[in-house]
Design a protein around this motif. Sequence first.
Motif, mmCIF file in Angstrom:
data_model
loop_
_atom_site.group_PDB
_atom_site.id
_atom_site.type_symbol
_atom_site.label_atom_id
_atom_site.label_comp_id
_atom_site.label_asym_id
_atom_site.label_seq_id
_atom_site.Cartn_x
_atom_site.Cartn_y
_atom_site.Cartn_z
ATOM 1 N N ILE A 103 0.860 -1.183 0.000
ATOM 2 C CA ILE A 103 0.000 0.000 0.000
ATOM 3 C C ILE A 103 0.894 1.230 0.000
ATOM 4 O O ILE A 103 1.663 1.444 0.933
ATOM 5 C CB ILE A 103 -0.932 0.017 1.233
ATOM 6 N N GLN A 104 0.800 2.031 -1.056
ATOM 7 C CA GLN A 104 1.584 3.266 -1.147
ATOM 8 C C GLN A 104 0.990 4.319 -0.224
ATOM 9 O O GLN A 104 -0.225 4.395 -0.053
ATOM 10 C CB GLN A 104 1.555 3.809 -2.570
ATOM 11 N N ALA A 105 1.837 5.151 0.346
ATOM 12 C CA ALA A 105 1.352 6.308 1.094
ATOM 13 C C ALA A 105 0.648 7.241 0.108
ATOM 14 O O ALA A 105 1.075 7.365 -1.044
ATOM 15 C CB ALA A 105 2.516 7.020 1.770
ATOM 16 N N PRO A 106 -0.443 7.895 0.522
ATOM 17 C CA PRO A 106 -1.221 8.703 -0.423
ATOM 18 C C PRO A 106 -0.451 9.868 -1.040
ATOM 19 O O PRO A 106 -0.782 10.313 -2.123
ATOM 20 C CB PRO A 106 -2.398 9.216 0.415
ATOM 21 N N TRP A 107 0.592 10.373 -0.370
ATOM 22 C CA TRP A 107 1.315 11.522 -0.905
ATOM 23 C C TRP A 107 2.350 11.139 -1.951
ATOM 24 O O TRP A 107 2.966 12.004 -2.553
ATOM 25 C CB TRP A 107 1.989 12.316 0.219
ATOM 26 N N ASN A 108 2.594 9.856 -2.187
ATOM 27 C CA ASN A 108 3.609 9.487 -3.173
ATOM 28 C C ASN A 108 3.187 8.269 -4.003
ATOM 29 O O ASN A 108 3.984 7.406 -4.278
ATOM 30 C CB ASN A 108 4.960 9.235 -2.500
ATOM 31 N N GLU A 109 1.948 8.264 -4.436
ATOM 32 C CA GLU A 109 1.479 7.121 -5.215
ATOM 33 C C GLU A 109 2.156 6.998 -6.569
ATOM 34 O O GLU A 109 2.128 5.952 -7.182
ATOM 35 C CB GLU A 109 -0.036 7.195 -5.385
ATOM 36 N N ASN A 110 2.784 8.054 -7.045
ATOM 37 C CA ASN A 110 3.453 7.989 -8.345
ATOM 38 C C ASN A 110 4.872 7.423 -8.256
ATOM 39 O O ASN A 110 5.506 7.200 -9.260
ATOM 40 C CB ASN A 110 3.499 9.370 -8.987
ATOM 41 N N LYS A 111 5.391 7.150 -7.043
ATOM 42 C CA LYS A 111 6.773 6.682 -6.925
ATOM 43 C C LYS A 111 6.897 5.162 -6.995
ATOM 44 O O LYS A 111 7.938 4.647 -7.274
ATOM 45 C CB LYS A 111 7.401 7.213 -5.641
ATOM 46 N N LYS A 112 5.867 4.432 -6.674
ATOM 47 C CA LYS A 112 5.805 2.981 -6.862
ATOM 48 C C LYS A 112 6.902 2.199 -6.153
ATOM 49 O O LYS A 112 7.772 1.609 -6.784
ATOM 50 C CB LYS A 112 5.804 2.631 -8.357
ATOM 51 N N ASP A 113 6.863 2.200 -4.829
ATOM 52 C CA ASP A 113 7.713 1.294 -4.069
ATOM 53 C C ASP A 113 7.269 -0.126 -4.381
ATOM 54 O O ASP A 113 6.105 -0.372 -4.686
ATOM 55 C CB ASP A 113 7.587 1.576 -2.577
ATOM 56 N N SER A 114 8.203 -1.073 -4.290
ATOM 57 C CA SER A 114 7.872 -2.426 -4.730
ATOM 58 C C SER A 114 8.777 -3.448 -4.050
ATOM 59 O O SER A 114 9.601 -3.103 -3.213
ATOM 60 C CB SER A 114 8.035 -2.522 -6.257
ATOM 61 N N VAL A 115 8.609 -4.701 -4.446
ATOM 62 C CA VAL A 115 9.541 -5.765 -4.090
ATOM 63 C C VAL A 115 9.902 -6.489 -5.384
ATOM 64 O O VAL A 115 9.122 -6.504 -6.328
ATOM 65 C CB VAL A 115 8.955 -6.784 -3.075
ATOM 66 N N ASN A 116 11.112 -7.031 -5.429
ATOM 67 C CA ASN A 116 11.459 -7.889 -6.552
ATOM 68 C C ASN A 116 12.414 -8.971 -6.074
ATOM 69 O O ASN A 116 12.922 -8.928 -4.957
ATOM 70 C CB ASN A 116 12.005 -7.084 -7.747
ATOM 71 N N TRP A 117 12.650 -9.945 -6.915
ATOM 72 C CA TRP A 117 13.408 -11.136 -6.544
ATOM 73 C C TRP A 117 14.885 -10.850 -6.342
ATOM 74 O O TRP A 117 15.579 -11.599 -5.667
ATOM 75 C CB TRP A 117 13.229 -12.214 -7.610
ATOM 76 N N TYR A 118 15.379 -9.756 -6.915
ATOM 77 C CA TYR A 118 16.803 -9.434 -6.812
ATOM 78 C C TYR A 118 17.091 -8.447 -5.679
ATOM 79 O O TYR A 118 18.022 -8.625 -4.917
ATOM 80 C CB TYR A 118 17.301 -8.865 -8.141
ATOM 81 N N SER A 119 16.287 -7.391 -5.569
ATOM 82 C CA SER A 119 16.564 -6.313 -4.620
ATOM 83 C C SER A 119 15.776 -6.409 -3.325
ATOM 84 O O SER A 119 16.050 -5.661 -2.397
ATOM 85 C CB SER A 119 16.264 -4.964 -5.270
ATOM 86 N N GLY A 120 14.786 -7.255 -3.245
ATOM 87 C CA GLY A 120 13.955 -7.312 -2.051
ATOM 88 C C GLY A 120 13.034 -6.111 -2.001
ATOM 89 O O GLY A 120 12.325 -5.825 -2.959
ATOM 90 N N PHE A 121 13.056 -5.387 -0.871
ATOM 91 C CA PHE A 121 12.260 -4.162 -0.755
ATOM 92 C C PHE A 121 12.917 -3.081 -1.596
ATOM 93 O O PHE A 121 14.119 -2.846 -1.498
ATOM 94 C CB PHE A 121 12.208 -3.685 0.700
ATOM 95 N N VAL A 122 12.127 -2.381 -2.401
ATOM 96 C CA VAL A 122 12.635 -1.298 -3.242
ATOM 97 C C VAL A 122 11.874 -0.035 -2.856
ATOM 98 O O VAL A 122 10.671 0.065 -3.075
ATOM 99 C CB VAL A 122 12.438 -1.606 -4.741
ATOM 100 N N ILE A 123 12.606 0.929 -2.258
ATOM 101 C CA ILE A 123 11.982 2.133 -1.719
ATOM 102 C C ILE A 123 12.631 3.357 -2.343
ATOM 103 O O ILE A 123 13.847 3.513 -2.308
ATOM 104 C CB ILE A 123 12.168 2.222 -0.178
ATOM 105 N N VAL A 124 11.807 4.254 -2.885
ATOM 106 C CA VAL A 124 12.287 5.484 -3.505
ATOM 107 C C VAL A 124 12.483 6.535 -2.414
ATOM 108 O O VAL A 124 11.727 6.586 -1.443
ATOM 109 C CB VAL A 124 11.272 5.968 -4.568
ATOM 110 N N LEU A 125 13.499 7.374 -2.565
ATOM 111 C CA LEU A 125 13.814 8.421 -1.594
ATOM 112 C C LEU A 125 12.585 9.273 -1.288
ATOM 113 O O LEU A 125 11.913 9.760 -2.189
ATOM 114 C CB LEU A 125 14.939 9.317 -2.117
ATOM 115 N N GLY A 126 12.301 9.436 -0.003
ATOM 116 C CA GLY A 126 11.203 10.288 0.435
ATOM 117 C C GLY A 126 9.843 9.641 0.384
ATOM 118 O O GLY A 126 8.851 10.250 0.770
ATOM 119 N N SER A 127 9.757 8.416 -0.077
ATOM 120 C CA SER A 127 8.454 7.763 -0.162
ATOM 121 C C SER A 127 8.277 6.815 1.022
ATOM 122 O O SER A 127 9.204 6.522 1.762
ATOM 123 C CB SER A 127 8.321 7.000 -1.478
ATOM 124 N N GLU A 128 7.058 6.344 1.187
ATOM 125 C CA GLU A 128 6.758 5.380 2.240
ATOM 126 C C GLU A 128 5.692 4.429 1.716
ATOM 127 O O GLU A 128 4.775 4.837 1.013
ATOM 128 C CB GLU A 128 6.256 6.078 3.502
#
Length: 166
Positions: A103-128
Amino acid sequence: MDRVTIVAIVFSILVAGWILGTGQWAYGNVVGTLVNNSKLPKLQITYAKMTSTGNGTELILNITDVDGPDAYPASGTMLIISNSTYTLVLNSSQVAHDTVKIIQAPWNENKKDSVNWYSGFVIVLGSEAQFHLIIPVHLSPGTYKLTIVTPAVSQSRWATASVTLS
């Protein structure tokens, strides 16, 4: 010397002074060391909840990237769940497999934090984002330390949190 040469020398000195002056004023890089603390990522767990479910243990994590470059996201390649008697390590592929909802935080829905098989948790700066994992292990009740390992940074910059499973 002719007039054009003198004007060119004076103008060159003024431009060099302007460049050095603005560099010192803005960055402090003429006198003193250049400080840039924003090159290493720092993930932070802002909320953690753990509950037992019929098929394992549900873990809800709010993760944010509070420091680092904006050019590429920070990654948490391992999740370590430990207490005084037990340690469970989930690598990036297990994190990706066990994550059932993000679930993306409402203030940064365009940043698309995710998970993948190589990096695990993928978090963009300033997002939650809030990550819901169903870990296929029934953990015993107690207090656990959660650690998200970020590669290429010291252990002091790894994200940690404490959570109680009742």
